[in-house]
Enzyme design. Structure first.
Site, short mmCIF file in Angstrom:
data_model
loop_
_atom_site.label_atom_id
_atom_site.label_comp_id
_atom_site.label_asym_id
_atom_site.label_seq_id
_atom_site.Cartn_x
_atom_site.Cartn_y
_atom_site.Cartn_z
N HIS A 130 -10.94 -29.45 -34.18
CA HIS A 130 -11.80 -28.36 -33.72
C HIS A 130 -12.69 -28.78 -32.56
O HIS A 130 -13.89 -28.50 -32.51
CB HIS A 130 -12.63 -27.80 -34.87
CG HIS A 130 -11.82 -27.30 -36.02
ND1 HIS A 130 -10.91 -26.27 -35.89
CD2 HIS A 130 -11.74 -27.72 -37.31
CE1 HIS A 130 -10.31 -26.06 -37.05
NE2 HIS A 130 -10.80 -26.92 -37.92
N LYS B 205 0.83 -1.20 0.00
CA LYS B 205 0.00 0.00 0.00
C LYS B 205 0.87 1.26 0.00
O LYS B 205 0.55 2.24 -0.68
CB LYS B 205 -0.92 0.01 1.23
CG LYS B 205 -1.75 1.28 1.35
CD LYS B 205 -2.69 1.25 2.54
CE LYS B 205 -3.48 2.54 2.63
NZ LYS B 205 -4.49 2.52 3.71
#
Length: 515
Positions: free
Chosen positions: A275, A137
């Site tokens: 596919h 932070k």
């Protein structure tokens, strides 16, 4: 500002001695805790204990040692805020400029097959994430490192300028929040499993990057490949690439689809996928026989496809595989002779999968599908038929051979994109109709592909027949038996059509939509 004080506390001690020795040589005071401090002292690296900073002993078996104002004020103080500076001076507190922390090994602990609940809970880190978040932070002033891979850059910047750059601190802070988020997600997932609550009120997943991909389904789409931290063996994320080009996005999807199908079989089986749909599946007394059947199912579509086997591939099969262009061959293993043969082709990807995942392990998997603004989560479809699931609804029951082929085709049709129709005969697929907007359209495609092979074959449908037209079409082509879920309001129409054509039909009560 220069880095003057560093707080170091790590579970993974890779490179930590070298880092701290260099920091000390640069005039940085190193503060440490527990095992890290003991190691640094043993290696003659100058270090002071956390208790010297806090004035408070490490207590409760080390559970409380860094949760103290002397630590977090040093991490969170805004260095150019006059009031913060004043408070730090009045309380005789000092700043901490660098934090090097990695966390208790929670992931490694719960990965152990015999881990106890108590041991898992004990390995939830509290002080570590708190320090990391405080430092991250306040990255405008504090450097925070959670990854040993960043030690070198931090040292280089300290040597050259006494401190890290803001850009580096931002990057490291972002990595910290990803790290603590992933850590918490693992803990949350562990509790969900302990409580048998896989779909809680909020859901967080964490994945680890395997590799960057050149692109996604198409060249204009960015993509990467990630894996679950505790993924089971026997899947594409754990496969070892032995040869060939880097996997693509489509390769990974197709290989995953091929593995899902081949895992359905206990007997030697080979699956060819194109596919994400099977274009050929065969089973046999050995893997070479299975491959021949898979190839002969559709010699055209297998070109450029993915082949998966559930047995070690030997030289005989390798010679056959080398006769055509394939993107990937994936198997539990390859004999040295097979590898030598297959590696003659520069670009073919050879993947060793090891032990295939059991059905029980796959049953615990949850599938995630993205939708715009959200996601869908569901269990994997690993349903297997039992004798109790099967109901004969026609006048004629299937023969033993027809039943064998029906069950074979049922294992495969659930992996075909809906609407799906699959034809099988002699332990191999002979026709596949996938992804059609209506079921009779899927049947036409499958029957056209099968041609004369449809005579005497069986047909599997992933969902019920909304009317009898598919059965009529199958009868004209010579289909002798059908397996389907049943459940349509017009079931009787299909049953009557089957009876009129002496077709045996069984229903399962289970559908297998796959979108």
């Amino acid at each position: 500002m220069a880095i003057r004080r560093a707080l170091v506390s790590v579970s993974d001690k890779t490179g930590i001695v070298e880092l701290c020795r260099e920091l000390a040589e640069q005039g940085v005071q190193v503060i440490s805790t527990g095992g890290t401090k003991t190691l640094l002292e043993k290696e003659k690296v100058p270090v002071i204990g956390i208790s010297e900073v806090t004035g408070f002993p490490e207590i409760l078996d080390g559970r409380v040692k860094t949760l103290h104002p002397a630590v977090h004020s040093g991490l969170l103080a805004v260095r150019d805020d006059a009031e913060h500076i004043k408070q730090m001076e009045e309380l005789n507190l000092d700043y901490i400029d660098l934090v090097v922390v990695n966390l208790y090994p929670f992931k490694e602990t719960i990965a152990k097959p015999d881990v106890s609940y108590e041991d898992a809970i004990e390995n939830i880190d509290i002080g570590g994430p708190t320090m990391l978040r405080s430092a991250a932070k306040n990255h405008a002033f504090v450097t925070v490192v959670v990854d040993a891979g960043d030690y070198a850059q931090v040292l280089e910047e300290v040597r050259s300028g006494g401190d890290t750059t803001l850009e580096t601190r931002k990057r490291l802070a972002a990595k910290v929040f990803r790290h603590t988020s992933a850590y918490d997600a693992l803990i949350s997932d562990y509790f969900a499993k302990q409580l048998d609550n896989p779909l809680p009120e909020s859901l967080t997943f964490t994945y680890e990057k395997v590799q960057e991909l050149r692109y996604g389904e198409n060249p204009h789409q960015k993509a990467a490949f990630y894996r679950k931290p505790l993924s089971s063996e026997g899947n594409i994320t754990s496969a070892e690439q032995l040869h060939g080009k880097e996997l693509s996005y489509n390769n990974i999807n197709d290989a995953n689809a091929a593995l899902a199908i081949v895992k359905e079989f206990d007997e030697p089986a080979v699956v060819a996928v194109k596919h994400m749909n099977p274009c050929g599946v065969g089973i046999g007394s050995n893997i070479d026989e299975a491959y021949v059947k898979a190839y002969e199912s559709d010699p055209t579509s297998i070109f450029g496809g993915i082949v998966a086997a559930n047995r070690t591939i030997g030289a005989e099969t390798a010679v056959r595989l080398n006769d055509l262009f394939l993107e990937i061959v994936i198997a539990p293993d390859f004999t040295p002779e097979a590898l030598e043969i297959l590696q003659r082709k520069k670009n073919i990807r050879l993947m060793r999968i090891g032990n295939l995942t059991s059905a029980a392990e796959r049953n615990s998997e949850w599938l995630v599908t993205s939708v715009e603004g959200g996601m869908l989560v569901q269990q994997s479809d690993v349903h297997s038929l039992t004798d109790a699931d099967i109901t004969v609804v026609t006048n004629r029951a299937p023969t033993d051979e027809e039943l064998k082929q029906l069950l074979f085709s049922w294992k495969i049709v659930k992996h075909v994109k809906s609407n799906a129709i699959l034809l099988a005969s002699n332990n191999m697929t002979v026709g596949v109709g996938a992804g059609q907007m209506n079921r009779v359209g899927a049947a036409r495609i499958a029957l056209q592909q099968a041609g004369d092979k449809a005579v005497g074959a069986v047909l599997a449908s992933d969902a019920f027949f909304p009317m009898g037209d598919t059965v009529e079409l199958a009868a004209k082509a010579g289909i002798t038996a059908i397996i389907q879920p049943g459940g349509s309001i017009k079931d009787q129409e299909s049953i009557d059509a089957a009876n009129a054509n002496n077709i045996a039909m069984i229903v399962t009560g289970v559908r297998h939509f796959k979108h």
